[in-house]
Design a protein around this motif. Structure first.
Motif, short mmCIF file in Angstrom:
data_model
loop_
_atom_site.label_atom_id
_atom_site.label_comp_id
_atom_site.label_asym_id
_atom_site.label_seq_id
_atom_site.Cartn_x
_atom_site.Cartn_y
_atom_site.Cartn_z
N ARG A 1 0.84 -1.21 0.00
CA ARG A 1 0.00 0.00 0.00
C ARG A 1 0.87 1.26 0.00
N PHE B 1 -7.60 0.50 -3.24
CA PHE B 1 -7.71 1.89 -3.69
C PHE B 1 -9.07 2.09 -4.35
N GLU B 2 -9.68 3.23 -4.09
CA GLU B 2 -11.07 3.47 -4.48
C GLU B 2 -11.32 3.37 -5.98
N ASP B 3 -10.34 3.71 -6.81
CA ASP B 3 -10.57 3.71 -8.25
C ASP B 3 -10.24 2.38 -8.91
N CYS B 4 -9.92 1.35 -8.12
CA CYS B 4 -9.69 0.02 -8.69
C CYS B 4 -11.05 -0.63 -8.96
N HIS C 1 -13.53 -2.15 -6.15
CA HIS C 1 -13.07 -1.77 -4.81
C HIS C 1 -14.18 -1.89 -3.78
N ALA C 2 -15.41 -1.53 -4.14
CA ALA C 2 -16.53 -1.59 -3.18
C ALA C 2 -16.74 -3.03 -2.70
N LYS D 1 -13.88 -3.83 -0.29
CA LYS D 1 -14.11 -3.18 1.01
C LYS D 1 -15.18 -3.91 1.81
#
Length: 389
Positions: free
Chosen positions: A271, A291-294, A297-298, A301
């Motif tokens: 990271r 990372f959020e834009d991968c 990602h949701a 998470k």
């Protein structure tokens, strides 16, 4: 009349010494065997190779491999496990256990390359239809399931392009139509993603990676909870002749106790390196599930608790392949080589157009495995290599 003694040659083979009982130590004993001995003919005829206490032949396991299988099942949350000579062997065992001529299998388009090739081989030579789907399809996979579909493969995330699929949605859709779901759970090592709790039926892992941790062992594992599934896997394991060496089993057992600590160290360092790369002008995308834009990602998470050391980046399209190759060649601490999960950092460039049927992203993709070196040293190494492009 004195007892007749064997000649020296025979004594070398038939020793009268027997080790005393009661020895105990932390390491698991290494039990080598091709031939397994029986006390009498009745015992030989009554033992079943499928029973974990019914030792019959070394190919089916010894106490050493049975211990590893039990521990891998515990880590993953399963009830049954069989180890194989490699991760690809584990994938093949699942396919041959549950597929036959006329069946259909679905694989994500981002699946591990040799698994994709195996699917194409099954289609060409065994007349088992192998179809590839968008890994982000989720519940819509129901539209692809046919009456002859028997198995849906998943991979979380894709081992190069790093998309994280909606595994629970895929499982619900498949199960509503009576189809099994298998997952390649190597990336999470059974630690960061509990596949059975999210609906998966069959878990495959390349034990070559984090479980070994030394970049020196090839091994795979297949884990299930259901006894009926396990019986089919046991038969495939036997019929394919998948044995493993007990010295290799011991090496994995020796490493298991530190796996969680190593996985978390890989995760933290990756990271840090990925965050640094995200700020570089040469890089247009960091494909790291945390990372959020991968993509996905949701789902990461929601379903995962960690990420390990593997991620990819996409270079700005202004850099040609020869330039990104020069970057990889210019690295010092990062070595060029496949696999991951060991202490040494690795870096590999990929030609995605030849790997993915619908890969639309511009720019060269390079995959990093962050080892156990200092992240600061790794960043310095990447920085000097970027300067060489």
């Amino acid at each position: 009349m004195s007892e007749q003694k064997n000649t020296p040659q025979t004594s070398l083979i038939h020793s009268e010494y027997r080790a005393p009982d009661g020895f105990e130590a932390f390491p698991v004993g290494i039990h080598h065997a091709s031939t397994v001995l029986f006390p009498n003919v009745e015992a030989m005829r009554s033992r079943d190779w499928r029973e974990k206490l019914g030792y019959t032949y070394g190919l089916h396991g010894t106490p050493t491999s049975f211990v590893l299988e039990a521990r891998l099942a515990e880590i993953e949350g399963g009830n049954y496990c069989r180890v194989t000579p490699s991760g690809l062997a584990a994938i093949a065992m699942v396919n041959f256990a549950f597929l036959k001529t006329g069946d259909d299998v679905l694989l994500p388009d981002n699946v591990y390359g040799p698994s994709k090739d195996l699917g194409l081989w099954l289609e060409r030579d065994f007349k088992i239809a192998a179809r590839f789907y968008d890994p982000m399809i989720g519940a819509d996979i129901a539209d692809l399931i046919q009456p002859n579909t028997r198995l849906v493969w998943t991979e979380a995330p894709g081992s190069v392009s790093m998309e994280v699929p909606d595994i629970p949605a895929i499982c619900r859709a498949a199960h509503e139509k009576g189809v099994l779901v298998a997952i390649d759970n190597t990336w999470a090592a059974g630690l960061a993603f509990k596949a059975f709790e999210h609906g998966v039926d069959i878990v495959m892992q390349a034990v070559t990676k984090y479980q070994s941790g030394g970049s020196d062992v090839l091994m795979g594992a297949v884990i299930v909870r259901d006894q009926a599934l396990n019986e089919k896997l046991e038969l495939a394991h036997m019929r394919l002749g998948f044995g493993v060496g007990m010295d290799d089993v011991y090496l994995v057992l020796r490493s298991l106790s530190s796996m969680k600590l190593r996985f978390e160290a890989h995760d933290a360092a990756a990271r840090q390196v990925a965050a640094w790369l995200k700020q570089r002008p040469e890089i247009v995308a960091v494909l790291h599930p945390a990372f959020e834009d991968c993509p996905g990602h949701a789902f990461w998470k929601r379903d995962f608790t960690g990420a390990g050391g593997l991620f990819s980046v996409i270079f700005d399209p202004r850099f040609r392949e020869e330039q990104t190759d020069r970057f990889v060649d210019g690295l010092s601490l990062f070595k060029i080589g496949y696999s991951w999960g060991g202490a040494h950092s690795l870096c590999v460039p990929y030609r995605m157009r030849g790997m993915r049927r619908e890969w639309m992203r511009e720019g060269q993709l390079v995959r990093f495995n962050i080892g156990l070196e200092s992240p600061e040293d790794l960043i310095r190494d990447i920085e000097q290599a970027l300067g060489r492009m």
